[in-house]
Design a protein around this motif. Sequence first.
Motif, PDB file in Angstrom:
ATOM      1  N   ILE A  34      60.761 129.527 -10.592  1.00 46.11           N
ATOM      2  CA  ILE A  34      61.672 130.295 -10.411  1.00 46.11           C
ATOM      3  C   ILE A  34      62.404 132.058 -10.017  1.00 46.11           C
ATOM      4  CG2 ILE A  34      63.563 131.001 -12.488  1.00 46.11           C
ATOM      5  CD1 ILE A  34      61.962 129.571 -14.150  1.00 46.11           C
ATOM      6  N   ALA A  35      61.186 132.539  -9.275  1.00 46.95           N
ATOM      7  CA  ALA A  35      61.028 134.298  -8.944  1.00 46.95           C
ATOM      8  C   ALA A  35      61.498 133.890  -7.950  1.00 46.95           C
ATOM      9  CB  ALA A  35      60.201 134.874  -9.526  1.00 46.95           C
ATOM     10  N   TYR A  36      60.448 133.004  -6.834  1.00 49.57           N
ATOM     11  CA  TYR A  36      60.265 132.942  -5.415  1.00 49.57           C
ATOM     12  C   TYR A  36      61.910 131.695  -4.980  1.00 49.57           C
ATOM     13  CZ  TYR A  36      58.882 130.356  -1.321  1.00 49.57           C
ATOM     14  OH  TYR A  36      58.995 129.309  -0.115  1.00 49.57           O
ATOM     15  N   PHE A  37      62.232 130.857  -6.028  1.00 45.75           N
ATOM     16  CA  PHE A  37      63.807 130.717  -5.305  1.00 45.75           C
ATOM     17  C   PHE A  37      64.752 131.262  -4.951  1.00 45.75           C
ATOM     18  CE2 PHE A  37      61.209 126.720  -5.952  1.00 45.75           C
ATOM     19  CZ  PHE A  37      61.478 125.755  -4.774  1.00 45.75           C
ATOM     20  N   ALA A  38      64.721 132.626  -6.795  1.00 46.99           N
ATOM     21  CA  ALA A  38      65.448 133.277  -6.315  1.00 46.99           C
ATOM     22  C   ALA A  38      65.924 134.329  -5.971  1.00 46.99           C
ATOM     23  CB  ALA A  38      65.491 134.121  -8.192  1.00 46.99           C
ATOM     24  N   ALA A  39      64.681 134.297  -5.069  1.00 47.03           N
ATOM     25  CA  ALA A  39      64.616 135.540  -4.345  1.00 47.03           C
ATOM     26  C   ALA A  39      64.432 134.938  -2.598  1.00 47.03           C
ATOM     27  CB  ALA A  39      62.922 136.345  -4.015  1.00 47.03           C
ATOM     28  N   VAL A  40      64.302 134.231  -2.351  1.00 44.92           N
ATOM     29  CA  VAL A  40      64.907 133.283  -1.034  1.00 44.92           C
ATOM     30  C   VAL A  40      65.709 132.547  -1.252  1.00 44.92           C
ATOM     31  CG1 VAL A  40      63.441 132.356   1.030  1.00 44.92           C
ATOM     32  CG2 VAL A  40      62.167 133.282  -0.908  1.00 44.92           C
ATOM     33  N   ILE A  45      64.949 129.061   3.717  1.00 44.33           N
ATOM     34  CA  ILE A  45      64.418 127.589   3.677  1.00 44.33           C
ATOM     35  C   ILE A  45      63.574 126.858   4.717  1.00 44.33           C
ATOM     36  CG2 ILE A  45      63.212 126.424   2.113  1.00 44.33           C
ATOM     37  CD1 ILE A  45      63.478 127.604  -0.453  1.00 44.33           C
ATOM     38  N   LEU A  46      65.224 126.567   4.566  1.00 37.78           N
ATOM     39  CA  LEU A  46      65.189 125.465   5.286  1.00 37.78           C
ATOM     40  C   LEU A  46      65.082 125.390   7.114  1.00 37.78           C
ATOM     41  CD1 LEU A  46      68.822 123.388   4.111  1.00 37.78           C
ATOM     42  CD2 LEU A  46      66.280 123.095   3.969  1.00 37.78           C
ATOM     43  N   GLU A  47      65.831 127.152   7.292  1.00 43.64           N
ATOM     44  CA  GLU A  47      65.307 127.662   8.539  1.00 43.64           C
ATOM     45  C   GLU A  47      63.740 128.106   9.215  1.00 43.64           C
ATOM     46  OE1 GLU A  47      68.688 129.994   9.401  1.00 43.64           O
ATOM     47  OE2 GLU A  47      70.376 128.929   8.860  1.00 43.64           O
ATOM     48  N   SER A  48      63.535 128.397   8.011  1.00 39.50           N
ATOM     49  CA  SER A  48      62.097 128.692   8.854  1.00 39.50           C
ATOM     50  C   SER A  48      61.424 127.893   9.473  1.00 39.50           C
ATOM     51  CB  SER A  48      62.062 129.585   6.851  1.00 39.50           C
ATOM     52  OG  SER A  48      60.902 130.452   7.614  1.00 39.50           O
ATOM     53  N   ARG A  49      61.008 128.440  10.782  1.00 40.97           N
ATOM     54  CA  ARG A  49      59.637 128.126  11.045  1.00 40.97           C
ATOM     55  C   ARG A  49      57.949 127.723  10.697  1.00 40.97           C
ATOM     56  NH1 ARG A  49      60.005 126.871  17.274  1.00 40.97           N
ATOM     57  NH2 ARG A  49      59.011 125.832  16.532  1.00 40.97           N
ATOM     58  N   ARG A  50      58.228 128.741   9.616  1.00 41.96           N
ATOM     59  CA  ARG A  50      56.863 129.304   8.967  1.00 41.96           C
ATOM     60  C   ARG A  50      57.239 129.144   7.597  1.00 41.96           C
ATOM     61  NH1 ARG A  50      56.866 135.440  11.393  1.00 41.96           N
ATOM     62  NH2 ARG A  50      58.525 135.380  12.770  1.00 41.96           N
ATOM     63  N   THR A  51      55.871 129.502   6.558  1.00 45.48           N
ATOM     64  CA  THR A  51      56.554 129.270   5.239  1.00 45.48           C
ATOM     65  C   THR A  51      57.088 130.792   4.878  1.00 45.48           C
ATOM     66  OG1 THR A  51      54.175 131.065   5.059  1.00 45.48           O
ATOM     67  CG2 THR A  51      53.700 128.766   4.605  1.00 45.48           C
TER      68      THR A  51
END
Length: 104
Positions: free
Chosen positions: A63-69, A74-80
Amino acid sequence: MWEGSGTGLNGFVTALYSVIWSFIGYQGANYVLSEVKDPIRTMKRGAPLAMLFVTLVYIFVNIAYFAAVSKNDILESRRTVVTERFLVTLARYTSATYTAPQLK
């Protein structure tokens, strides 16, 4: 989704090793339980509580990960995205100029 992945033996062995590695440490419970007064009662109470605790921590971290990013990050990143956020934070608080190599 699976484009570029292989079906070779190396990938299978690596995956199998990773799964086995995730269970390392369970044997330690046997050593600890030999020192407990009532090991059956302790396991009946402790195991579900430990699983509940780990599950809740996992859910809250996600939840914290998806709240912060943001979704676009997520969709446009070529890296993690974690690498991306770490580098942004590192650059903000230090004078670091290193950028991680692009994953293909």
